[in-house]
Scaffold this motif. Structure first.
Motif, PDB file in Angstrom:
ATOM      1  N   GLU A 125       0.653  -1.041   0.418  1.00 32.17           N
ATOM      2  CA  GLU A 125       0.138  -0.179   0.194  1.00 32.17           C
ATOM      3  C   GLU A 125       0.965   0.891  -0.072  1.00 32.17           C
ATOM      4  OE1 GLU A 125      -2.965  -0.229   3.126  1.00 32.17           O
ATOM      5  OE2 GLU A 125      -3.740  -1.489   2.099  1.00 32.17           O
ATOM      6  N   THR A 126       2.237   1.283   0.535  1.00 40.53           N
ATOM      7  CA  THR A 126       2.612   2.252   0.456  1.00 40.53           C
ATOM      8  C   THR A 126       3.331   2.602  -0.910  1.00 40.53           C
ATOM      9  OG1 THR A 126       3.552   2.040   2.368  1.00 40.53           O
ATOM     10  CG2 THR A 126       5.185   3.395   1.725  1.00 40.53           C
ATOM     11  N   GLY A 127       3.790   2.031  -1.365  1.00 37.43           N
ATOM     12  CA  GLY A 127       3.781   1.832  -2.902  1.00 37.43           C
ATOM     13  C   GLY A 127       5.286   0.824  -3.437  1.00 37.43           C
ATOM     14  N   ILE A 128       5.748   0.397  -2.434  1.00 35.06           N
ATOM     15  CA  ILE A 128       6.875  -0.766  -2.804  1.00 35.06           C
ATOM     16  C   ILE A 128       6.909  -1.739  -4.288  1.00 35.06           C
ATOM     17  CG2 ILE A 128       8.014  -2.866  -1.658  1.00 35.06           C
ATOM     18  CD1 ILE A 128       9.003   0.388  -0.336  1.00 35.06           C
ATOM     19  N   SER A 129       7.933  -1.520  -4.352  1.00 36.23           N
ATOM     20  CA  SER A 129       7.588  -2.376  -6.305  1.00 36.23           C
ATOM     21  C   SER A 129       7.999  -3.598  -6.297  1.00 36.23           C
ATOM     22  CB  SER A 129       8.082  -1.845  -7.473  1.00 36.23           C
ATOM     23  OG  SER A 129       9.478  -1.052  -7.007  1.00 36.23           O
ATOM     24  N   GLN A 130       8.867  -4.039  -4.662  1.00 43.72           N
ATOM     25  CA  GLN A 130       9.824  -5.312  -4.735  1.00 43.72           C
ATOM     26  C   GLN A 130       9.800  -5.292  -3.705  1.00 43.72           C
ATOM     27  OE1 GLN A 130      13.164  -6.235  -7.861  1.00 43.72           O
ATOM     28  NE2 GLN A 130      11.498  -7.713  -9.056  1.00 43.72           N
ATOM     29  N   PHE A 131      10.529  -7.426  -3.246  1.00 42.69           N
ATOM     30  CA  PHE A 131      10.150  -7.647  -1.611  1.00 42.69           C
ATOM     31  C   PHE A 131      11.927  -8.890  -2.262  1.00 42.69           C
ATOM     32  CE2 PHE A 131       6.157  -6.351  -1.230  1.00 42.69           C
ATOM     33  CZ  PHE A 131       6.403  -5.770  -0.365  1.00 42.69           C
ATOM     34  N   ARG A 132      12.869  -7.938  -1.198  1.00 44.87           N
ATOM     35  CA  ARG A 132      13.939  -8.818  -1.937  1.00 44.87           C
ATOM     36  C   ARG A 132      14.400 -10.206  -0.244  1.00 44.87           C
ATOM     37  NH1 ARG A 132      20.090  -6.545  -3.252  1.00 44.87           N
ATOM     38  NH2 ARG A 132      18.511  -5.627  -4.397  1.00 44.87           N
ATOM     39  N   LEU A 133      14.446 -11.603  -0.661  1.00 51.85           N
ATOM     40  CA  LEU A 133      14.671 -12.258  -0.376  1.00 51.85           C
ATOM     41  C   LEU A 133      16.383 -12.698  -0.453  1.00 51.85           C
ATOM     42  CD1 LEU A 133      12.566 -15.098  -1.254  1.00 51.85           C
ATOM     43  CD2 LEU A 133      11.997 -12.871  -0.003  1.00 51.85           C
ATOM     44  N   SER A 134      17.303 -12.476   0.852  1.00 49.27           N
ATOM     45  CA  SER A 134      18.463 -12.732   1.068  1.00 49.27           C
ATOM     46  C   SER A 134      19.062 -13.933   0.725  1.00 49.27           C
ATOM     47  CB  SER A 134      19.410 -11.848   1.600  1.00 49.27           C
ATOM     48  OG  SER A 134      21.066 -11.944   1.623  1.00 49.27           O
TER      49      SER A 134
END
Length: 313
Positions: free
Chosen positions: A239-248
């Protein structure tokens, strides 16, 4: 290169640890074939001495990932201290046809005016910094894992046009040094380290004098003892506008991790159930989300109960 979907997606960061070449290659082969990630960053970001383990396999890894429809980025070192390391960064930026992910300010001058990504170890703590980096060619920024939700929301809102990525899973990179504490801990010096960090494919645990788990050492890098896990926070971040989520990458079944995050992101699985499964996939390492909730990074905030406890860094 594949077209980017509008709905937020998963990405995979570079392997931070020293894995032998075949293990590193086979890890990415399986990611290519089975993991629901769109973008993959590869490259040595911690210690240039490790490059000879992975360099023989880079070309085939890139080919396998791209054949599977993944977009590949090449990551730079997080700390440049030697001329050969400086030359390595210059050569990478000069010769690569792939987008570069900068992890050290020394790379930014070489990338000025060229589209590139910013890694999570470059300190982007406000929108003004984000806008400055965008003006110099940055198109995507992976925000540092220590930022709370309030700061993330402000940066995203005040830097339109940029894509932002969040460090959603993995032991958090906290510091890097010119000296190698990992080698010292095992009775060696950096110049004759004998690659002892390979003995700890998930980092060397550190304890306090009271024998409490505290941090982990990864060669010249210090990472958290706990594993950041922003599963219950995904909807809020979208909802904030994050386009991608990183997995390390950690030394566990990262395909299973990626599937859990993908299921929660697409509302096929409840976050609490996914967290229970995640603990089974990556046992023995406490999960944390404290930074996101403006607490110490090692804390775990159980949102459903509105309680928290400290898991230890």
């Amino acid at each position: 290169m594949t077209a980017k979907p509008k709905f937020p997606t998963l990405s995979l960061g570079p392997v931070l640890y020293l894995w032998d070449g075949p293990k590193w290659r086979d890890f990415y082969f399986r990611i290519a074939d089975e993991a629901p990630v769109i973008d993959v960053s590869i490259g040595e970001t911690v210690c240039s001495k490790r490059l000879h383990f992975t360099e023989p396999h880079v070309a085939e890894v890139i080919e396998r990932l791209e054949s599977a429809g993944k977009t590949v980025r090449l990551s730079t070192l997080s700390l440049v201290t030697l001329e050969r390391e400086s030359q390595n960064v210059r050569n990478l930026i000069r010769d690569s046809e792939h987008e570069i992910e900068a992890n050290d300010l020394s790379a930014l001058g070489l990338l000025n005016g060229r589209p590139h990504a910013i890694g999570p170890v470059i300190n982007v703590y406000n929108a003004a910094t984000a806008r400055l980096l965008a003006a110099r060619g940055a198109t995507r920024i992976c925000l540092p894992p220590e930022l709370p939700m309030r700061s993330i929301a402000e940066i995203v809102a005040d830097a339109p046009g940029l894509e932002f990525e969040i460090f959603a899973f993995g032991r958090m990179p906290l510091a890097i040094s010119a000296r190698c504490a990992h080698a010292r801990a095992k009775g060696h010096i950096k110049d004759n380290c004998q690659f002892v960090c390979a003995d700890d494919p998930d980092g060397l645990p550190l304890n306090t004098l009271d024998r409490q788990s505290f941090l982990a050492i990864n060669g010249v890098q210090t990472v958290s003892h706990s594993c950041q896990a922003l599963l219950a926070e995904l909807d809020e971040l979208v909802e904030t506008g994050i386009s991608q989520f990183r997995l390390s990458p950690q030394d566990c079944d990262m395909v299973a991790v990626a599937r859990l995050y993908d299921d929660v992101l697409h509302h096929r699985l409840d976050a609490e159930e996914a967290l229970d499964r995640l603990r089974a996939v990556y046992p023995g390492v406490p999960l944390s989300n404290g930074f996101h909730h403006e607490k110490e990074g090692a804390a775990w905030v159980a949102r459903a109960r509105n309680t928290s406890f400290s898991a230890g860094l």
